[in-house]
Design an enzyme around this catalytic site. Structure first.
Site, mmCIF file in Angstrom:
data_model
loop_
_atom_site.group_PDB
_atom_site.id
_atom_site.type_symbol
_atom_site.label_atom_id
_atom_site.label_comp_id
_atom_site.label_asym_id
_atom_site.label_seq_id
_atom_site.Cartn_x
_atom_site.Cartn_y
_atom_site.Cartn_z
ATOM 1 N N HIS A 156 4.368 8.734 9.743
ATOM 2 C CA HIS A 156 3.816 8.160 9.313
ATOM 3 C C HIS A 156 5.252 6.520 9.553
ATOM 4 O O HIS A 156 5.043 5.119 9.041
ATOM 5 C CB HIS A 156 2.644 7.656 8.353
ATOM 6 C CG HIS A 156 1.275 8.112 8.861
ATOM 7 N ND1 HIS A 156 0.569 6.919 9.585
ATOM 8 C CD2 HIS A 156 1.312 9.828 9.651
ATOM 9 C CE1 HIS A 156 -0.020 8.019 10.146
ATOM 10 N NE2 HIS A 156 -0.107 9.424 10.212
ATOM 11 N N ASP A 363 9.593 -0.422 7.163
ATOM 12 C CA ASP A 363 8.773 0.469 7.115
ATOM 13 C C ASP A 363 8.576 0.630 8.332
ATOM 14 O O ASP A 363 8.883 0.606 9.774
ATOM 15 C CB ASP A 363 7.703 -1.013 7.301
ATOM 16 C CG ASP A 363 6.204 -0.956 6.479
ATOM 17 O OD1 ASP A 363 5.940 0.536 6.273
ATOM 18 O OD2 ASP A 363 5.932 -1.624 5.442
HETATM 19 C C1 GDG Z 1 1.753 4.424 6.048
HETATM 20 C C2 GDG Z 1 3.277 3.716 6.690
HETATM 21 C C3 GDG Z 1 2.104 2.503 8.741
HETATM 22 C C4 GDG Z 1 -3.369 -3.209 0.710
HETATM 23 N N1 GDG Z 1 -3.291 -3.765 -0.355
HETATM 24 C C5 GDG Z 1 -4.953 -3.352 -0.318
HETATM 25 C C6 GDG Z 1 -5.216 -2.874 0.388
HETATM 26 N N2 GDG Z 1 -4.086 -2.967 1.208
HETATM 27 C C7 GDG Z 1 -4.578 -1.985 3.002
HETATM 28 C C8 GDG Z 1 -3.442 -2.757 4.258
HETATM 29 C C9 GDG Z 1 -3.733 -1.677 5.402
HETATM 30 C C10 GDG Z 1 -3.192 -0.589 4.478
HETATM 31 O O1 GDG Z 1 -3.648 -0.884 2.746
HETATM 32 C C11 GDG Z 1 -1.121 0.039 3.909
HETATM 33 O O2 GDG Z 1 -0.996 0.296 5.045
HETATM 34 P P1 GDG Z 1 0.402 -0.065 5.654
HETATM 35 O O3 GDG Z 1 0.495 0.212 7.319
HETATM 36 O O4 GDG Z 1 0.774 -1.828 5.756
HETATM 37 O O5 GDG Z 1 1.244 0.448 4.424
HETATM 38 P P2 GDG Z 1 1.135 2.238 4.508
HETATM 39 O O6 GDG Z 1 0.686 2.016 2.988
HETATM 40 O O7 GDG Z 1 2.971 2.316 3.424
HETATM 41 O O8 GDG Z 1 1.373 3.392 5.397
HETATM 42 C C12 GDG Z 1 3.238 2.051 7.882
HETATM 43 C C13 GDG Z 1 1.094 3.526 7.646
HETATM 44 O O9 GDG Z 1 0.769 3.836 6.860
HETATM 45 C C14 GDG Z 1 0.118 4.053 9.271
HETATM 46 O O10 GDG Z 1 0.833 4.751 9.787
HETATM 47 O O11 GDG Z 1 1.930 1.386 9.059
HETATM 48 O O12 GDG Z 1 5.034 1.859 7.305
HETATM 49 O O13 GDG Z 1 4.267 3.161 5.120
HETATM 50 O O14 GDG Z 1 -4.705 -1.724 5.806
HETATM 51 O O15 GDG Z 1 -4.806 -3.902 4.057
HETATM 52 N N3 GDG Z 1 -6.651 -2.579 0.812
HETATM 53 C C15 GDG Z 1 -7.825 -3.052 0.536
HETATM 54 N N4 GDG Z 1 -7.189 -3.824 -1.374
HETATM 55 C C16 GDG Z 1 -6.118 -3.670 -1.143
HETATM 56 O O16 GDG Z 1 -5.707 -4.098 -2.383
HETATM 57 N N5 GDG Z 1 -9.239 -3.050 0.378
#
Ligand code: GDG
Length: 455
Positions: A156, A363
């Site tokens: 990821h 990222d």
């Molecule tokens: C890894 C990789 C890759 C965030 N704050 C809150 C919240 N979130 C949710 C977001 C989004 C998820 O969490 C975060 O996803 P990301 O993709 O931005 O980042 P990582 O956690 O680092 O994920 C990344 C991912 O895996 C998938 O393959 O895209 O690059 O690092 O859905 O909305 N959700 C809630 N409250 C928050 O305060 N409910």
């Protein structure tokens, strides 16, 4: 149909599926898992000893099997090798990487423990899909215990070029472990190309097209960008804007524009640079003072890792500094919160924001960028300011692209976004929206499972 077995470090507990979760992987997979699937991983609990017999629960026809981690394993495997060696390394942060042989041994032994607990649950024709950097050696451990079915792995987070990977002492061992899978998936073509380079350079395996050819075996490497349930998120966003919660926010904004960011509090996400960018916007373009408010949601994460504690202190200081410098008696420029916000509320916040600031230093993909796009009202959309170093930049090239290492670049993009005429906002949003609705969480899962079934 063969049964699908998903293995990931963290497994969402059945009761809270669909509820608050600030991790990308769980969010993407939750909408895909079908009845009959087995999902195996860590329970999230730390006990005296790492468990050997999984605890089984059921929810919506999906079976969840989890084991606890012993506290020493938690320190070495999770805090240590996974999050203090691999995470910084694969985000190009060699200066933050800490490595010890003991941590690496703990990483291998937890992967052995996972395999030992999983094997008794397996059927010979199961298809196993392993997720993320915590579990790179799992296929090797499963093969050693006689499992001969198909096993795929998806990373990821980013992969790095040979000149970066070589800093990791067990780089070759991990590359061999990756080449034990039948299919290895990455978020982007860039990560995939870097992996092929490393496999060739460090372990001398031949590369044919996107396949790595090892002694008599072929490993399919694919780029399979992860997506979101765009239609679902757009629906939630549209519904939420009429709730009292969003009404309260609107009242507090008193007609000002909102710039929003939300993520786990993690140094890969570039928060200090972003805060600096916002401060420079207010200083260099003072016409925006009192006209824009920034809301930063930074859900606390990995608080046992020292670098995360240091980041939190730094952000507390920076937020205080910005508000001290620019606040007026009736306007506070930066609202900074470290609690998680429920997903439905987040969708509504995204929809009414004029700017979505997604500026990670690096990222794998970044789902927030895609959620922001999906949440917008196509008739009056906000503008996405996006780091070129997020995997999402490959698909969302019509965002305002920035180099997050240059806070003035962030400031200028924010200024452009705040001044952007409606037609340009609509045109840019339309192409991004198409991309986000085309590559979804379902298409991502289907591409991977199809490649694995065909392998
Ligand atoms: C890894 C990789 C890759 C965030 N704050 C809150 C919240 N979130 C949710 C977001 C989004 C998820 O969490 C975060 O996803 P990301 O993709 O931005 O980042 P990582 O956690 O680092 O994920 C990344 C991912 O895996 C998938 O393959 O895209 O690059 O690092 O859905 O909305 N959700 C809630 N409250 C928050 O305060 N409910």
């Amino acid at each position: 149909m063969a049964r699908l077995v998903i293995v990931s470090n963290r497994v969402p507990p059945p009761r809270t599926r669909g509820a608050v979760s600030a991790g990308g992987l769980a969010v993407a997979l939750q909408s895909f898992v079908e009845p009959g699937t087995l999902w195996f991983g860590w329970s999230g609990r730390v006990t005296e000893e790492t468990g050997s017999v999984p605890e089984m629960t059921e929810g919506d026809g999906v079976t969840y099997a989890t084991i606890d981690l012993g506290s020493e394993d938690y320190d070495r495997f999770y805090v240590g090798f996974a999050n203090s060696s691999l995470w910084p390394l694969l985000h190009f942060r060699l200066g933050l990487m800490r490595y010890t042989r003991e941590d690496f041994a703990g990483y291998l032994s937890v992967n052995e423990a996972f395999a030992a607990a999983l094997v008794p649950l397996l059927r010979p024709d199961d298809v196993i899909w392993v997720h993320d950097y915590h579990l790179i050696p799992l296929a090797t451990a499963l093969r050693a215990r006689g499992f001969a079915g198909r096993i795929g792995f998806f990373l990821h987070i980013p992969f790095v070029p040979p000149s970066v990977l070589e800093a990791l002492p067990p780089a070759r061992e991990l590359l061999h472990a990756l080449c034990t899978y039948d299919v290895v998936g990455f978020q982007t073509r860039t990560h995939l190309a870097d992996f092929l380079d490393c496999a060739h350079r460090f372990i001398g395996f031949a590369v044919e097209g996107d396949d790595v050819v090892t002694e008599g075996r072929r490993v399919r490497a694919i780029a399979d960008p992860i997506g979101i349930d765009a239609a679902g998120f757009a629906r939630i966003a549209a519904r939420t804007v009429s709730t009292a919660y969003i009404q309260r926010l609107r009242e507090s904004l008193a007609g000002r524009d909102l710039a929003i960011s939300a993520e786990r509090l993690d140094y890969s996400k570039g928060l200090p640079n972003r805060f600096d960018g916002f401060a420079r916007l207010l200083k260099r373009f003072p016409q925006h003072q009192r006209r824009v408010s920034m809301l930063q949601i930074a859900a606390r994460s990995r608080e046992d890792v020292a670098e995360y504690q240091a980041l939190r202190r730094e952000l507390d200081r920076l937020a205080g500094d910005i508000n001290g410098r620019f606040s007026q008696f009736d306007w506070v420029p930066l609202r900074y919160m470290t609690q998680t916000v429920p997903r439905t509320k987040l969708a509504g916040l995204f929809r009414i924001a004029r700017i979505g600031l997604v500026t990670p230093l690096r990222d794998g993909m970044n789902l927030v960028a895609k959620e922001f796009v999906a949440a917008q009202d196509p008739a009056d959309p906000g503008v996405l300011v996006l780091s070129r170093f997020a995997g999402a930049a490959e698909e969302l090239s019509d965002a305002l692209m920035v180099n997050p290492y240059d806070p003035d670049d962030i400031a200028e993009a924010m200024h452009t976004a705040l001044e952007m005429p409606l037609e340009e906002r609509q045109a840019r949003h339309a192409t991004q929206r198409r991309a986000v609705f085309e590559v979804t969480s379902a298409s991502y899962c289907n591409v991977f499972v199809d490649a694995l079934t065909a392998a």
